[in-house]
Design a protein around this motif. Structure first.
Motif, PDB file in Angstrom:
ATOM      1  N   LEU A  61       0.841  -1.246  -0.001  1.00 15.27           N
ATOM      2  CA  LEU A  61       0.027   0.011   0.083  1.00 15.27           C
ATOM      3  C   LEU A  61       0.957   1.264  -0.041  1.00 15.27           C
ATOM      4  N   VAL A  62       1.944   1.556   0.930  1.00  9.51           N
ATOM      5  CA  VAL A  62       2.865   2.548   0.876  1.00  9.51           C
ATOM      6  C   VAL A  62       3.599   2.717  -0.446  1.00  9.51           C
ATOM      7  N   ILE A  63       3.976   1.476  -0.762  1.00  9.46           N
ATOM      8  CA  ILE A  63       4.684   1.595  -2.223  1.00  9.46           C
ATOM      9  C   ILE A  63       4.005   2.165  -3.211  1.00  9.46           C
ATOM     10  N   ALA A  64       2.589   1.904  -3.372  1.00  6.35           N
ATOM     11  CA  ALA A  64       1.705   2.178  -4.233  1.00  6.35           C
ATOM     12  C   ALA A  64       1.401   3.674  -4.041  1.00  6.35           C
ATOM     13  N   LEU A  65       1.183   4.162  -2.899  1.00  6.88           N
ATOM     14  CA  LEU A  65       1.138   5.686  -2.531  1.00  6.88           C
ATOM     15  C   LEU A  65       2.126   6.490  -2.872  1.00  6.88           C
ATOM     16  N   THR A  66       3.331   5.928  -2.540  1.00  5.13           N
ATOM     17  CA  THR A  66       4.724   6.980  -2.716  1.00  5.13           C
ATOM     18  C   THR A  66       4.954   7.016  -4.263  1.00  5.13           C
ATOM     19  N   GLY A  67       4.422   5.843  -4.987  1.00  5.94           N
ATOM     20  CA  GLY A  67       4.562   5.875  -6.415  1.00  5.94           C
ATOM     21  C   GLY A  67       3.790   6.853  -6.877  1.00  5.94           C
ATOM     22  N   SER A  68       2.566   6.946  -6.523  1.00  7.97           N
ATOM     23  CA  SER A  68       1.643   7.989  -7.059  1.00  7.97           C
ATOM     24  C   SER A  68       1.982   9.391  -6.749  1.00  7.97           C
ATOM     25  N   PHE A  69       2.556   9.477  -5.375  1.00  5.86           N
ATOM     26  CA  PHE A  69       3.147  10.906  -5.090  1.00  5.86           C
ATOM     27  C   PHE A  69       4.309  11.510  -6.373  1.00  5.86           C
ATOM     28  N   ARG A  70       5.189  10.424  -6.540  1.00  3.19           N
ATOM     29  CA  ARG A  70       6.088  10.864  -7.523  1.00  3.19           C
ATOM     30  C   ARG A  70       5.548  11.665  -8.714  1.00  3.19           C
ATOM     31  N   ALA A  71       4.408  10.912  -9.249  1.00  2.00           N
ATOM     32  CA  ALA A  71       3.821  11.214 -10.529  1.00  2.00           C
ATOM     33  C   ALA A  71       2.995  12.720 -10.430  1.00  2.00           C
ATOM     34  N   LEU A  72       2.924  13.161  -8.989  1.00  2.00           N
ATOM     35  CA  LEU A  72       2.049  14.320  -9.040  1.00  2.00           C
ATOM     36  C   LEU A  72       3.072  15.465  -9.786  1.00  2.00           C
ATOM     37  N   PRO A  73       2.242  16.163 -10.334  1.00  2.26           N
ATOM     38  CA  PRO A  73       2.990  17.638 -11.071  1.00  2.26           C
ATOM     39  C   PRO A  73       3.067  18.612  -9.944  1.00  2.26           C
ATOM     40  N   THR A  74       4.300  18.715  -9.397  1.00  2.00           N
ATOM     41  CA  THR A  74       4.752  19.645  -8.284  1.00  2.00           C
ATOM     42  C   THR A  74       4.018  21.109  -8.291  1.00  2.00           C
ATOM     43  N   PHE A  75       4.467  21.672  -9.302  1.00  2.00           N
ATOM     44  CA  PHE A  75       3.859  22.889  -9.612  1.00  2.00           C
ATOM     45  C   PHE A  75       2.283  23.103  -9.532  1.00  2.00           C
ATOM     46  N   GLY A  76       1.756  22.073 -10.295  1.00  2.00           N
ATOM     47  CA  GLY A  76       0.209  22.174 -10.258  1.00  2.00           C
ATOM     48  C   GLY A  76      -0.449  21.915  -8.861  1.00  2.00           C
ATOM     49  N   LEU A  77       0.128  20.859  -7.960  1.00  2.00           N
ATOM     50  CA  LEU A  77      -0.229  20.698  -6.849  1.00  2.00           C
ATOM     51  C   LEU A  77      -0.112  22.011  -6.023  1.00  2.00           C
ATOM     52  N   LEU A  78       1.022  22.854  -6.265  1.00  2.00           N
ATOM     53  CA  LEU A  78       1.202  23.865  -5.302  1.00  2.00           C
ATOM     54  C   LEU A  78       0.227  24.856  -5.735  1.00  2.00           C
ATOM     55  N   LEU A  79      -0.111  25.228  -6.959  1.00  2.00           N
ATOM     56  CA  LEU A  79      -1.313  26.039  -7.458  1.00  2.00           C
ATOM     57  C   LEU A  79      -2.302  25.805  -6.951  1.00  2.00           C
ATOM     58  N   PHE A  80      -2.954  24.292  -6.867  1.00  2.00           N
ATOM     59  CA  PHE A  80      -3.863  23.918  -6.498  1.00  2.00           C
ATOM     60  C   PHE A  80      -4.294  24.319  -4.955  1.00  2.00           C
ATOM     61  N   ILE A  81      -3.388  23.851  -3.987  1.00  2.00           N
ATOM     62  CA  ILE A  81      -3.439  24.251  -2.759  1.00  2.00           C
ATOM     63  C   ILE A  81      -3.496  25.857  -2.492  1.00  2.00           C
ATOM     64  N   ILE A  82      -2.801  26.532  -3.270  1.00  2.00           N
ATOM     65  CA  ILE A  82      -2.776  28.105  -3.094  1.00  2.00           C
ATOM     66  C   ILE A  82      -4.159  28.597  -3.083  1.00  2.00           C
ATOM     67  N   LEU A  83      -4.766  27.848  -4.250  1.00  2.00           N
ATOM     68  CA  LEU A  83      -6.197  28.306  -4.460  1.00  2.00           C
ATOM     69  C   LEU A  83      -7.185  28.534  -3.201  1.00  2.00           C
ATOM     70  N   PHE A  84      -6.816  27.307  -2.304  1.00  2.00           N
ATOM     71  CA  PHE A  84      -7.603  27.248  -1.082  1.00  2.00           C
ATOM     72  C   PHE A  84      -6.870  27.900   0.409  1.00  2.00           C
ATOM     73  N   THR A  85      -5.753  27.808   0.156  1.00  2.00           N
ATOM     74  CA  THR A  85      -5.043  28.315   1.384  1.00  2.00           C
ATOM     75  C   THR A  85      -4.503  30.045   0.975  1.00  2.00           C
TER      76      THR A  85
END
Length: 246
Positions: A61-85
């Protein structure tokens, strides 16, 4: 070549070292972002990796989750969080920590998983508790891979922290952003050199730390090859000798 020399001249010019837009203040900010993000990632990644490596539970489970984290677009995730915070330091720290957690977990898990099982069984046979086995046997033998994961995470954070300039923060990435925005490629190239130099310096420092803290006998090779080291425990066994009446 000319651009490279101009960028070096910009870096060594004393007029560019201090001030609001100076190299040193932005270097300090870059190190602050890196340190905070790495600290958060270590607080999460190291315990998770050690638990998985020691118990062998939940690794898929953890290996699958960490693998999915690696695939996240860092800049896109940052902008998504900034929209709320909104803009600020902690959204950046959160995103960089998410980027750094997978290699830290992988290093801790792989390190413990590589420890010779016979060594662990011998430690149990002489009466060591699970916490003692983890702290005195598995972690020392796994240190090369654990520190390798931390080195990888640190380099990723340093390189990616350049996006701080896009969300109202500073850091060395501001040189890249400002240079490209004003078509001043000397400043942009200087920023790239500074980030690369910081990454190399951090990697060299962590390599030195790795060499100093890893126990003798395990610094050159994986833990599986250390069955003759001082961390190998041999259980007490009966010699088969008995006393007979005379």
């Amino acid at each position: 070549m000319v651009l490279f020399l101009e960028a070096l001249a910009f870096i060594v010019d004393p007029a560019n070292l201090l001030g609001e837009k100076g190299i040193l203040p932005r270097l300090v900010d870059h190190l602050l972002y890196t340190g905070l993000s790495l600290g958060v990632a270590l607080l999460i990644g190291i315990p998770v990796g050690l638990i998985i490596g020691h118990t062998g539970k939940g690794k898929n489970l953890v290996i699958a989750l960490t693998g999915s984290f690696r695939a996240l677009p860092t800049f896109g995730l940052l902008l998504f969080i900034i929209l709320f915070t909104g803009l600020g330091l902690w959204p950046l720290v959160f995103v960089l920590a998410v980027l750094a957690i997978p290699p830290i977990i992988a290093g801790a898990y792989s390190g413990l998983d590589s420890v010779n099982r016979e060594t662990i069984d011998s430690a149990r046979a002489i009466g060591m508790t699970e916490w003692q086995i983890l702290g005195k046997v598995e972690i020392p033998l796994a240190l090369p891979l654990i520190l390798g994961g931390i080195r990888s995470a640190t380099l990723q954070i340093i390189a990616t922290a350049t996006i701080a300039g896009y969300v109202g923060l500073t850091g060395l990435g501001r040189f890249l952003i400002e240079g490209l925005a004003y078509h001043d490629y000397t400043i942009a190239f200087a920023g790239a050199i500074l980030v690369a130099a910081l990454a190399l310096a951090a990697d060299g420092l962590l390599a030195l730390v790795q060499k100093l803290v890893v126990p003798p006998g395990v610094s050159r090779g994986s833990a599986r090859t250390t069955h003759r080291s001082r961390w190998n425990f041999r259980p007490a066994v009966s010699t088969g000798t008995h006393i007979t009446g005379g």
